[in-house]
Structures are given as C-alpha cells and as structure tokens.
Design an enzyme around this catalytic site. Structure first.
Site, mmCIF file in Angstrom:
data_model
loop_
_atom_site.group_PDB
_atom_site.id
_atom_site.type_symbol
_atom_site.label_atom_id
_atom_site.label_comp_id
_atom_site.label_asym_id
_atom_site.label_seq_id
_atom_site.Cartn_x
_atom_site.Cartn_y
_atom_site.Cartn_z
ATOM 1 N N LYS A 54 -6.075 -6.644 -14.782
ATOM 2 C CA LYS A 54 -4.983 -6.844 -13.826
ATOM 3 C C LYS A 54 -5.533 -7.425 -12.517
ATOM 4 O O LYS A 54 -4.960 -8.343 -11.940
ATOM 5 C CB LYS A 54 -4.234 -5.524 -13.595
ATOM 6 C CG LYS A 54 -3.374 -5.150 -14.811
ATOM 7 C CD LYS A 54 -2.820 -3.731 -14.795
ATOM 8 C CE LYS A 54 -2.127 -3.441 -16.139
ATOM 9 N NZ LYS A 54 -1.609 -2.085 -16.265
ATOM 10 N N GLN A 98 -1.889 3.540 -13.066
ATOM 11 C CA GLN A 98 -2.162 3.337 -14.492
ATOM 12 C C GLN A 98 -1.880 4.626 -15.273
ATOM 13 O O GLN A 98 -2.313 5.709 -14.887
ATOM 14 C CB GLN A 98 -3.622 2.881 -14.683
ATOM 15 C CG GLN A 98 -3.976 2.494 -16.101
ATOM 16 C CD GLN A 98 -3.254 1.244 -16.620
ATOM 17 O OE1 GLN A 98 -2.825 0.392 -15.848
ATOM 18 N NE2 GLN A 98 -3.098 1.148 -17.929
ATOM 19 N N ASP A 121 5.963 -1.567 -11.756
ATOM 20 C CA ASP A 121 5.940 -1.124 -13.152
ATOM 21 C C ASP A 121 7.347 -0.795 -13.645
ATOM 22 O O ASP A 121 7.549 -0.613 -14.848
ATOM 23 C CB ASP A 121 5.089 0.153 -13.272
ATOM 24 C CG ASP A 121 3.765 -0.101 -13.942
ATOM 25 O OD1 ASP A 121 3.704 -1.008 -14.793
ATOM 26 O OD2 ASP A 121 2.806 0.623 -13.631
HETATM 27 N N1 GUN Z 1 -0.403 2.031 -19.571
HETATM 28 C C1 GUN Z 1 -0.112 1.238 -20.629
HETATM 29 N N2 GUN Z 1 0.716 0.245 -20.246
HETATM 30 C C2 GUN Z 1 0.952 0.416 -18.934
HETATM 31 C C3 GUN Z 1 1.735 -0.310 -17.981
HETATM 32 O O1 GUN Z 1 2.410 -1.288 -18.274
HETATM 33 N N3 GUN Z 1 1.702 0.195 -16.717
HETATM 34 C C4 GUN Z 1 0.993 1.297 -16.385
HETATM 35 N N4 GUN Z 1 1.059 1.703 -15.129
HETATM 36 N N5 GUN Z 1 0.288 1.987 -17.243
HETATM 37 C C5 GUN Z 1 0.253 1.539 -18.509
#
Ligand code: GUN
Length: 292
Positions: A54, A98, A121
C-alpha cells in the site's frame, strides 16, 4: 469453452495511473498532497506484505503515506488514541487500520473511532450502515468489494437481474460485496460454512464470488457454464519447487473452472491489485472531501 481471464493487474494499473494524474493536477492547482496513514498492529506476515505494498503504491501515485506500527500487545486505549490523533492531523486524509487486529483488541471500537471522512476502508459502522440501506450513500465503500464490482463491469455491462452467489460472509469482503451487488440490482445469495449443499447453490450463479479462504475449494462441477467467477482467496500452499517454499492459490480450482466459466479472475493478478487501486481512489476522494 475456455474463460476470458480478467486481468486485474492491468485494470488496476490503469486506475492507479488515473489517480496519479489527478494527484498531479491537484498539486499543480496548489492543493495539498493527499495523505494516507496506515496502522499495523503485530507481526502478521501477510498483513506486513499488504501494508508495504500500500505504501509503495501511494508513493508511485504521489500520495503521501504515514506508517504506524504497534506491538501486538498494545493497549486498546493507545491504539484508539493514535486513531484520534490521525483524525486531527490535517495532512492525513485517509486512515487504514490493517485487519485482522490481534484477538485482544476490539476492532469494532477502533473502526468506530475513525472519522467517517477519513474512512478510506469504508469499514466505519456508519458507512457500512449506509451501504446496507436503500437511498443512503456511504462516503466510502470497502476497497476489495468495490474492486470486484469494477472487474465484473469489465465483462458484464449490467449486473441487473443476474443471480449472484457470494461464498463467505466476512466483514471485509463477503458481506460488503453482497451489499454492493444488491445496489447493482443483482439477486444475491450469501453462502457460508452452515449452508447446506453449497455446490448446488453455487451452481445457480451467473456471478460467483468466492471469498472463503480455502485453497481451491470451488470445483468445476459447482460452476454454471458461462458464469463469471471472481476469486478473492489468497492462500499459501506448500510448494518445495518454489524458492520461498510456497505458492499462492485462490479459493477456486482455476485450471478446471476456467474450462466452464465465461470469465475468471486469476490468483495472483486478479482481485488483489484492485484492492490497492481502490484504496488510492478512496484516498484521493478523502482529500477532495477535506476541501468541502
Ligand atoms: N485486511 C484484508 N483486507 C483488508 C482491507 O481491505 N483493509 C484492511 N484495513 N484490512 C484488510
């Protein structure tokens, strides 16, 4: 019939390019650089890889990124305190915590703390609640599910009236993708570990989304000929022939299902890259919201 392979990597690349151009244009107009803060708790190797990608993607798109790493045993109040600080930081337009968080932490309380204007998110209960209600508009929609809809629209001009079956009801993918499919006027069935006769339910699907987290569980005989199959799974399976000792496979038995489906996403290179592309898009949107 061999299915069309939906090239998520290439499609995501185009989106990332568009975001980069828009960010550049903003800068030329003298507007602030969009900023994304990530919060990673603990040492989960897959999460570390995701968060690192990311940041790399932000850098390439000209988005500023701020990394926060906390120990797995961080007290809940400290994590909430960090999120509040990020809410008040004007250089941070988007906040990504995350998931999954370690078991000792309450993810609902943490996600509740994220400002809805920085919720890139789309996991804040208010944004999810709006997603689930007719006539309401969330400020952001979750990245992986939004990427899935984007991919589907590359091969199906309209999702209206299609039978969609989602296998998996997670907060991150299964449930929100089902809600987005309903918004596209698909008829949606959500399957899970207690569903009886899963193969025959799956076989009704014009659109089959597999988000279970079990390697190659969806077999060719589960798939209606001509269906569009979206594979969200990223599973590590041991493979002594690979240098790193494992390879990645999806939730779908790709080699056999591609002979039945009309279109299918590969793993890797399907849904995965779309998550990051949508995150960048959401971060740009958050920067725009901050100006309103
Ligand atoms: N864990 C797996 N996919 C995601 C996501 O799209 N966002 C976040 N914050 N955690 C994740």
């Amino acid at each position: 019939m061999t299915a069309q392979i939906i090239d998520g990597k290439a499609i995501a690349q185009q989106i990332k390019q568009q975001v980069a151009e828009q960010v550049k244009q903003r800068r030329e107009e003298g507007k602030p650089c969009p900023g994304l803060a990530t919060v990673l708790v603990g040492q989960d190797p897959a999460s570390q890889v995701y968060v690192r990608s990311k940041h790399r993607a932000c850098q390439k798109a000209g988005i500023q990124s701020f990394s926060h790493e906390l120990a797995a045993d961080v007290p809940q109040e400290k994590l909430i305190g960090l999120v509040k600080e990020l809410n008040n930081n004007a250089a941070v337009h988007g906040i990504l915590v995350q998931l999954p968080l370690p078991d000792n932490l309450d993810d609902e309380a943490v996600l509740n703390t994220v400002s809805i204007y920085k919720d890139v998110d789309g996991f804040h209960p208010l944004n999810i609640g709006r997603l689930a209600q007719k006539g309401r508009e969330p400020l952001f929609t979750p990245c992986t599910p939004t990427g899935i809809i984007y991919l589907l629209k590359q091969v199906l001009p309209s999702l209206e009236g299609r039978q969609a079956v989602v296998i998996g009801r997670s907060n991150i993918v299964g449930m929100p993708v089902a809600l987005l499919l309903v918004r596209e006027n698909a008829t949606v069935t959500i399957c899970h570990s207690r569903t009886s006769d899963l193969p025959s339910v799956a076989k009704q699907a014009d659109i089959l989304v597999a988000a279970i987290g079990r390697p190659e569980m969806v077999r060719a005989k589960w798939v209606k000929p001509g269906a569009v199959v979206i594979d969200v799974g990223v599973n590590r399976v041991e493979d002594a022939t690979r240098e790193r000792g494992y390879r990645l496979v999806g939730d779908v038995a790709f080699e056999e299902v591609k002979e039945v489906a009309s279109a299918i996403t590969p793993v890797p290179g399907g849904v995965g890259p779309m998550t990051i592309a949508m995150l960048l898009r959401n971060t740009l949107h958050a920067a725009e919201l901050a100006e309103k």
